[in-house]
Design a protein around this motif. Structure first.
Motif, PDB file in Angstrom:
ATOM      1  N   VAL A 407       1.932  30.627 -58.029  1.00 48.27           N
ATOM      2  CA  VAL A 407       1.030  30.703 -57.071  1.00 48.27           C
ATOM      3  C   VAL A 407      -0.592  30.975 -57.749  1.00 48.27           C
ATOM      4  O   VAL A 407      -1.414  30.204 -57.746  1.00 48.27           O
ATOM      5  N   ALA A 408      -0.514  31.882 -58.725  1.00 49.65           N
ATOM      6  CA  ALA A 408      -1.644  32.364 -59.565  1.00 49.65           C
ATOM      7  C   ALA A 408      -2.046  31.027 -60.480  1.00 49.65           C
ATOM      8  O   ALA A 408      -3.323  30.822 -60.580  1.00 49.65           O
ATOM      9  N   ALA A 409      -0.780  30.494 -60.968  1.00 50.24           N
ATOM     10  CA  ALA A 409      -1.235  29.560 -61.704  1.00 50.24           C
ATOM     11  C   ALA A 409      -1.644  28.251 -61.122  1.00 50.24           C
ATOM     12  O   ALA A 409      -2.608  27.441 -61.351  1.00 50.24           O
ATOM     13  N   GLU A 410      -1.118  27.794 -59.696  1.00 50.13           N
ATOM     14  CA  GLU A 410      -1.838  26.921 -58.868  1.00 50.13           C
ATOM     15  C   GLU A 410      -3.086  27.127 -58.503  1.00 50.13           C
ATOM     16  O   GLU A 410      -3.782  25.953 -58.244  1.00 50.13           O
ATOM     17  N   ARG A 411      -3.536  28.233 -58.274  1.00 53.06           N
ATOM     18  CA  ARG A 411      -5.019  28.654 -58.178  1.00 53.06           C
ATOM     19  C   ARG A 411      -5.954  28.563 -59.570  1.00 53.06           C
ATOM     20  O   ARG A 411      -7.175  28.693 -59.116  1.00 53.06           O
ATOM     21  N   GLY A 412      -5.206  28.240 -60.250  1.00 53.15           N
ATOM     22  CA  GLY A 412      -6.360  28.122 -61.715  1.00 53.15           C
ATOM     23  C   GLY A 412      -6.300  29.295 -62.740  1.00 53.15           C
ATOM     24  O   GLY A 412      -6.977  29.370 -63.452  1.00 53.15           O
ATOM     25  N   HIS A 413      -5.570  30.343 -62.310  1.00 56.76           N
ATOM     26  CA  HIS A 413      -5.840  31.500 -63.059  1.00 56.76           C
ATOM     27  C   HIS A 413      -4.717  31.132 -64.653  1.00 56.76           C
ATOM     28  O   HIS A 413      -3.948  30.454 -64.605  1.00 56.76           O
ATOM     29  N   GLN A 414      -5.012  31.774 -65.599  1.00 60.15           N
ATOM     30  CA  GLN A 414      -4.296  31.660 -66.869  1.00 60.15           C
ATOM     31  C   GLN A 414      -3.196  32.784 -66.808  1.00 60.15           C
ATOM     32  O   GLN A 414      -3.576  34.088 -66.682  1.00 60.15           O
ATOM     33  N   VAL A 415      -2.061  32.319 -66.847  1.00 63.22           N
ATOM     34  CA  VAL A 415      -0.840  33.188 -66.469  1.00 63.22           C
ATOM     35  C   VAL A 415       0.399  33.315 -67.527  1.00 63.22           C
ATOM     36  O   VAL A 415       0.490  32.225 -68.163  1.00 63.22           O
ATOM     37  N   SER A 416       0.423  34.630 -67.758  1.00 63.85           N
ATOM     38  CA  SER A 416       1.848  34.742 -68.957  1.00 63.85           C
ATOM     39  C   SER A 416       2.849  35.332 -68.009  1.00 63.85           C
ATOM     40  O   SER A 416       2.383  36.269 -67.265  1.00 63.85           O
ATOM     41  N   LEU A 417       4.052  34.923 -68.336  1.00 65.63           N
ATOM     42  CA  LEU A 417       5.318  35.719 -67.540  1.00 65.63           C
ATOM     43  C   LEU A 417       6.021  36.178 -68.465  1.00 65.63           C
ATOM     44  O   LEU A 417       6.652  35.382 -69.237  1.00 65.63           O
ATOM     45  N   HIS A 418       6.262  37.572 -68.449  1.00 67.13           N
ATOM     46  CA  HIS A 418       7.444  38.191 -69.421  1.00 67.13           C
ATOM     47  C   HIS A 418       8.528  38.589 -68.598  1.00 67.13           C
ATOM     48  O   HIS A 418       8.602  39.257 -67.521  1.00 67.13           O
ATOM     49  N   GLU A 419       9.698  38.295 -69.292  1.00 68.43           N
ATOM     50  CA  GLU A 419      10.934  38.694 -68.856  1.00 68.43           C
ATOM     51  C   GLU A 419      11.831  39.277 -69.899  1.00 68.43           C
ATOM     52  O   GLU A 419      12.019  38.596 -70.784  1.00 68.43           O
ATOM     53  N   ALA A 420      12.428  40.262 -69.535  1.00 67.89           N
ATOM     54  CA  ALA A 420      13.238  41.054 -70.527  1.00 67.89           C
ATOM     55  C   ALA A 420      14.636  40.598 -70.918  1.00 67.89           C
ATOM     56  O   ALA A 420      15.139  40.547 -71.898  1.00 67.89           O
ATOM     57  N   ALA A 421      14.943  39.889 -69.693  1.00 70.05           N
ATOM     58  CA  ALA A 421      16.574  38.982 -69.797  1.00 70.05           C
ATOM     59  C   ALA A 421      16.289  37.766 -70.680  1.00 70.05           C
ATOM     60  O   ALA A 421      14.965  37.057 -70.670  1.00 70.05           O
ATOM     61  N   PRO A 422      17.188  37.212 -70.988  1.00 71.72           N
ATOM     62  CA  PRO A 422      17.098  35.886 -71.677  1.00 71.72           C
ATOM     63  C   PRO A 422      17.049  34.555 -70.736  1.00 71.72           C
ATOM     64  O   PRO A 422      16.807  33.651 -71.269  1.00 71.72           O
ATOM     65  N   ALA A 423      16.915  35.056 -69.373  1.00 77.54           N
ATOM     66  CA  ALA A 423      16.722  34.128 -68.320  1.00 77.54           C
ATOM     67  C   ALA A 423      16.023  34.519 -67.175  1.00 77.54           C
ATOM     68  O   ALA A 423      16.063  35.750 -66.917  1.00 77.54           O
ATOM     69  N   VAL A 424      15.500  33.546 -66.500  1.00 70.71           N
ATOM     70  CA  VAL A 424      14.512  34.072 -65.432  1.00 70.71           C
ATOM     71  C   VAL A 424      15.444  34.327 -64.112  1.00 70.71           C
ATOM     72  O   VAL A 424      16.455  33.731 -64.132  1.00 70.71           O
ATOM     73  N   GLY A 425      15.000  35.099 -63.126  1.00 73.60           N
ATOM     74  CA  GLY A 425      15.643  35.117 -61.863  1.00 73.60           C
ATOM     75  C   GLY A 425      16.293  36.619 -61.354  1.00 73.60           C
ATOM     76  O   GLY A 425      16.368  36.893 -60.429  1.00 73.60           O
ATOM     77  N   GLY A 426      16.153  37.562 -62.518  1.00 75.26           N
ATOM     78  CA  GLY A 426      16.965  38.805 -62.293  1.00 75.26           C
ATOM     79  C   GLY A 426      18.062  38.927 -61.726  1.00 75.26           C
ATOM     80  O   GLY A 426      18.842  38.022 -61.723  1.00 75.26           O
ATOM     81  N   GLN A 427      18.261  39.836 -60.533  1.00 71.28           N
ATOM     82  CA  GLN A 427      19.160  39.999 -59.827  1.00 71.28           C
ATOM     83  C   GLN A 427      19.426  38.756 -58.727  1.00 71.28           C
ATOM     84  O   GLN A 427      20.631  38.376 -58.523  1.00 71.28           O
ATOM     85  N   PHE A 428      18.538  37.854 -58.606  1.00 71.46           N
ATOM     86  CA  PHE A 428      18.605  36.682 -57.864  1.00 71.46           C
ATOM     87  C   PHE A 428      19.497  35.790 -58.594  1.00 71.46           C
ATOM     88  O   PHE A 428      20.235  34.924 -58.030  1.00 71.46           O
ATOM     89  N   ARG A 429      19.427  35.686 -59.691  1.00 76.34           N
ATOM     90  CA  ARG A 429      20.268  34.599 -60.699  1.00 76.34           C
ATOM     91  C   ARG A 429      21.749  35.216 -60.655  1.00 76.34           C
ATOM     92  O   ARG A 429      22.674  34.128 -60.548  1.00 76.34           O
ATOM     93  N   LEU A 430      21.839  36.446 -60.592  1.00 80.32           N
ATOM     94  CA  LEU A 430      23.382  36.866 -60.399  1.00 80.32           C
ATOM     95  C   LEU A 430      23.955  36.418 -58.807  1.00 80.32           C
ATOM     96  O   LEU A 430      25.011  36.364 -58.942  1.00 80.32           O
ATOM     97  N   ALA A 431      23.083  36.679 -57.967  1.00 78.56           N
ATOM     98  CA  ALA A 431      23.434  36.212 -56.700  1.00 78.56           C
ATOM     99  C   ALA A 431      23.878  34.482 -56.561  1.00 78.56           C
ATOM    100  O   ALA A 431      24.852  34.168 -55.790  1.00 78.56           O
ATOM    101  N   GLY A 432      23.112  34.132 -57.534  1.00 79.48           N
ATOM    102  CA  GLY A 432      23.564  32.450 -57.521  1.00 79.48           C
ATOM    103  C   GLY A 432      24.825  32.287 -58.238  1.00 79.48           C
ATOM    104  O   GLY A 432      25.341  31.117 -58.297  1.00 79.48           O
ATOM    105  N   LEU A 433      25.319  33.070 -58.948  1.00 81.01           N
ATOM    106  CA  LEU A 433      26.784  32.931 -59.542  1.00 81.01           C
ATOM    107  C   LEU A 433      28.041  33.223 -58.547  1.00 81.01           C
ATOM    108  O   LEU A 433      29.014  33.298 -59.006  1.00 81.01           O
ATOM    109  N   GLN A 434      27.422  33.989 -57.577  1.00 84.02           N
ATOM    110  CA  GLN A 434      28.835  34.193 -56.440  1.00 84.02           C
ATOM    111  C   GLN A 434      29.232  32.894 -55.975  1.00 84.02           C
ATOM    112  O   GLN A 434      28.386  31.699 -56.038  1.00 84.02           O
ATOM    113  N   PRO A 435      30.233  32.851 -55.458  1.00 82.77           N
ATOM    114  CA  PRO A 435      30.890  31.575 -54.854  1.00 82.77           C
ATOM    115  C   PRO A 435      30.015  30.786 -53.767  1.00 82.77           C
ATOM    116  O   PRO A 435      29.469  31.234 -52.910  1.00 82.77           O
TER     117      PRO A 435
END
Length: 662
Positions: A407-435
Motif C-alpha cells: 500500500v505504501a508503494a501504491e501511494r507513491g512511496h519508495q519502498v524496500s522490504l527486508h525478510e530474514a527468511a528465504p521466502a515472503v509470508g512468515g508464519q502465514f506461509r507455514l499455514a499455507g502448507l497445512q492441508p
C-alpha cells in the motif's frame, strides 16, 4: 503475461432483466453485512456497496431486510416495516446506479430459525417446528397470520421500490420461511397451505404475484433457493426443481439464484476451503434445462473469474454470484474486464472476518482486505497518492509487512522490504502448507507479483540490525518482525507455572517447527492446543495425514473453539477423527517427562499418564521486536505480531492502516 478481455468472453457478456441491462454476468449477491446504524442504512453500508459498483459488478443484491417483526435475525438488520429506511437507501441506490450497476434488495423471513435475543418475538413457522439457530421452538401461524406475512412481503417490496431499488430478491433458501412451507418435513399443515405441492407453494406464489402486481412489469423479481443433500427430509434436487419450474411458469420470476447448505448443514452454507468449489453448478445446470423465463444464477464457492467463466461457458448458469470473492477484492469485475484477472486478490475461503464477525453479530470485514467495512473511512480499496513521497523501509515480510509495503508503494512511496527468511509470508506461509490451505500460498504469490509491479525492492535472507537500518537512511521504518513461539511452554490455564514442568526434558516442539519440518516427532504425538485455531489444529491434521498417532489436548470444552465462528470446526473434527486423532478436552499438562505427559482434568482434578514420542505446544506466541529500542530517534512504527501476537487479520489491518497514514 497479462490477460485480455477475451479471456472471459462469456462472463463479460451483457444480459437484460426486465429491461435493465447488466454489463456482465457477475453478481454481488445478498448477504448480511450487519452494517446498519441503529437499523438505518448509513455511510458504512453505502460505501461498502458503492465500492463493488465502482469495481464493476453488474448487479448488486443488497443486504436482506426482514419483512416482519418476527423475522429479525441480527443486531445489524435494517428496520422492518418502517419507511424511515427509505431516505438512506435512496442515497445508496442513486450512487450505485450512477456507477453502472443494477441494484436489488433481498427480502427475508427466517421462519422457525429466529433469534429471540434480537426480535423479542415468537418465531413464526408453518407448523411450530424447532429452531436450528437456537434452542427455541416456534409458533404455528394461523391463516390470518399467513395473510399478514404475505402483505408484509409485498409492503417491503414497495418500500424497496420507493428507495430506488430496481427489484427485489425473495428469499426461500437455507430452509427459511418459504422453504419451510415448501418442505413436507417442516410443513405438517392440513389446510390450504399444506399437503399438496400446490398448497405448499401457495404462500410463495401469493407473495411473488403480489409483488409483481404492486411493483409493475419493469421491476425485477428474483427468487433465492438452496440445495442440500445432508438430510433426506430436506428438498432434494428433483423436488426443488419442480418447485422452481412451477414458479417460473407464472412468468413473474426473472431469475433464480441457488446457494448451498442451510440451517441443518450450516457448515456448507458459506463453505470454507474444507469444501469444494462451484458447489451448486451441477444443480443450476439442471434448472437451466427446465426454466422457460427465468435466468439462473449459480453461487456457493465461486471464488475466481476463472471459476465464473467456466460456469457460464459450460452452460451451467446465466449469472454467477461471487460474494466473498468481491469482499476480498471489490474490483474483481473491473480488473477482469480490463484483462487483468491476475491482479485480482483471491479470497482464501477462511470465513474468519466475513462470516466469523457476522456470527458474533459485528459488521463484517475481511482477513485479506481490511478496508471492508471501512470504505467510508479509508477511501475503499483505492489509494490516494501521498502528499510527499518518502523513503520507507519495511522489515519483515509476513502479512503486516507485505500489506504495508504494497500500500505504501501504491501511494507513491519508495519502498524496500527486508525478510530474514528465504521466502515472503512468515508464519502465514507455514499455514499455507497445512492441508487444503494452498489458497494462502496463491495469495503470497499475488503479493510477490504486485510488489514487483510496484517496484518494491524485496530483499530475502536479509536479517536487519540497527546499523543496517541507519545505513539505508529511511524516512520511515515499519517494523513487522512478527512473533516467536513461547520457548517456556506457558499454559494460560496453569498460570501459577511460568514454564511447562519438564520442558527441559526435550522433545517439545512448536507448530512452526513442525510445519518447517524441523521437529523430530516419532510415531505418537500429543498436541496441546490453547488457541482452538488453525495454527495448532491444522498442524495436527498435517501430521495425522503422515500416519502419526495424534492426541489433541485442550483446556477448552471442545476442539476448535476459535474456528467455530467460521463454521469449520465440525468438518475439521470429522476429518481429524477419521484420521484416528484422539480428543481430550478440558485438560492441561501437569508435567512432561520427555516420553509421556501427566494430564490433569480441569473438571475433576484427576491425573492420567499418556505416553508420547513428542509434545507440540500450540500456545500464545511472544512478540519479536529486536530493533525498536535501538531506533528510538527515527520515525518507527511497530505493527502486527511484533506489537502483540494475534491472528492474521489484525496484521493485514495494521499494515494497511500505517501505509495509509505515512
Amino acid at each position: 503475461m497479462p490477460g485480455t478481455e477475451m479471456d472471459h468472453p462469456h462472463l463479460l457478456s451483457p444480459l437484460t432483466l426486465r429491461g435493465h441491462t447488466l454489463r456482465n454476468r457477475i453478481v454481488f449477491g445478498a448477504h448480511t453485512a450487519n452494517m446498519s446504524d441503529n437499523g438505518l442504512p448509513g455511510a458504512r453500508f453505502g460505501a461498502y456497496l458503492l465500492e463493488r459498483a465502482l469495481g464493476g459488478a453488474a448487479m448488486i443484491v443488497s443486504e436482506p431486510v426482514p419483512v416482519h417483526r418476527t423475522g429479525v435475525l441480527t443486531r445489524g438488520n435494517f428496520r422492518h416495516e418502517d419507511d424511515s429506511i427509505i431516505p438512506g437507501f435512496q442515497k445508496i441506490t442513486e450512487s450505485v446506479k450512477a456507477e453502472g450497476a443494477v441494484i436489488l434488495q433481498q427480502l427475508y423471513h427466517i421462519g422457525a430459525h429466529g433469534d429471540s435475543d434480537l426480535s423479542f418475538q415468537p418465531h413464526w413457522s408453518p407448523s411450530g417446528g424447532p429452531s436450528y439457530h437456537d434452542s427455541d421452538g416456534s409458533h404455528r401461524v394461523t391463516e390470518a397470520e399467513i395473510e399478514e406475512l404475505i402483505a408484509a412481503h409485498i409492503a417491503a417490496a414497495r418500500r424497496s421500490q420507493k428507495a430506488g431499488f430496481q427489484g427485489v430478491e425473495v428469499w426461500a433458501a437455507y430452509h427459511s420461511l418459504l422453504d419451510q412451507f415448501w418442505t413436507p418435513w417442516s410443513n405438517r399443515r392440513d389446510d390450504q397451505w399444506g399437503g399438496s405441492l400446490e398448497n405448499r407453494t401457495r404462500f410463495s406464489c401469493r407473495i411473488i404475484e403480489g409483488i409483481r402486481r404492486a411493483c409493475g412489469e419493469d421491476f425485477i423479481v428474483g427468487l433465492a433457493v438452496s440445495t442440500s443433500d445432508s438430510h433426506d427430509i430436506l428438498l432434494q434436487g428433483e423436488s426443488l426443481a419442480e418447485i422452481v419450474q412451477l414458479h417460473d411458469a407464472t412468468g413473474h420470476i426473472d431469475y433464480v439464484t441457488c446457494g448451498h447448505g442451510g440451517y441443518l448443514d450450516f457448515e456448507r452454507l458459506i463453505p470454507t476451503f474444507l469444501c469444494g468449489e462451484k458447489l451448486t453448478a451441477p444443480f443450476t445446470e439442471t434448472l437451466k434445462g427446465i426454466v422457460k423465463h427465468a435466468r439462473i444464477t449459480s453461487e456457493a464457492h465461486i471464488r475466481t473469474p476463472e471459476n465464473a467463466e467456466s460456469v457460464i461457458a459450460s452452460g451451467q448458469a446465466d449469472l454467477v454470484s461471487i460474494v466473498r470473492g468481491q469482499i476480498a477484492d471489490p474490483h474483481l469485475a473491473r480488473k477482469t474486464t480490463e484483462g487483468r484477472a491476475e491482479d485480482v486478490r483471491g479470497c482464501i475461503s477462511c470465513n474468519q472476518m466475513c462470516w466469523g464477525r457476522r456470527s458474533r453479530d459485528y459488521w463484517i470485514s475481511c482477513l485479506i482486505n481490511p478496508s471492508v467495512g471501512r470504505e467510508w473511512e479509508w477511501g475503499g480499496d483505492r489509494f490516494a497518492a501521498a502528499a510527499k513521497p518518502r523513503k520507507v523501509m519495511v522489515i519483515g515480510a509476513g502479512p503486516a509487512g507485505l500489506e504495508a509495503a504494497r500500500v505504501a508503494a501504491e501511494r507513491g512511496h519508495q519502498v524496500s522490504l527486508h525478510e530474514a527468511a528465504p521466502a515472503v509470508g512468515g508464519q502465514f506461509r507455514l499455514a499455507g502448507l497445512q492441508p487444503r490451505r494452498g489458497q494462502i500460498l496463491d495469495l503470497l504469490n499475488w503479493y510477490e507479483d504486485q510488489l514487483q509491479k510496484l517496484q518494491v525492492r524485496v530483499q530475502l535472507n536479509s536479517y536487519v540490525e540497527a546499523a543496517d537500518v541507519r545505513a539505508e537512511q529511511p524516512d520511515v521504518v515499519v517494523l513487522a518482525t512478527g512473533s516467536l513461539p513461547d520457548a517456556d511452554g506457558f499454559q494460560r490455564w496453569v498460570p501459577e507455572n511460568d514454564a511447562l514442568p519438564g520442558i527441559e526434558n526435550g522433545r517439545v516442539w512448536s507448530p512452526e517447527e513442525v510445519m518447517r519440518r524441523e521437529a523430530k516427532l516419532g510415531d505418537a504425538v500429543i498436541l496441546y492446543d490453547e488457541g482452538g485455531n488453525w495454527r495448532g489444529l491444522g498442524t495436527a491434521w498435517a501430521i495425522a495425514e503422515q500416519g502419526k498417532s495424534v492426541t489433541i489436548v485442550t483446556p477448552e470444552a471442545f476442539i476448535g473453539k476459535e474456528i467455530s465462528r467460521t463454521s469449520s470446526d465440525g468438518l475439521l473434527r470429522a476429518r481429524l477423527a477419521k484420521l484416528g486423532c484422539q480428543f481430550l478436552t478440558e485438560h492441561v499438562i501437569e508435567h512432561w517427562s520427555g516420553s509421556s505427559a501427566r494430564l490433569r482434568s480441569l473438571l475433576t482434578g484427576a491425573t492420567t499418564k499418556h505416553d508420547a514420542s513428542a509434545l507440540i505446544m500450540s500456545t500464545t506466541n511472544r512478540a519479536f521486536d529486536p530493533l525498536s529500542a535501538d531506533l528510538s530517534d527515527l520515525e518507527v512504527h511497530l505493527i502486527g505480531d511484533a506489537a502483540a501476537p494475534r491472528q492474521a487479520p489484525y496484521s493485514f489491518h495494521e499494515g494497511r492502516k500505517i501505509a495509509l497514514a505515512i
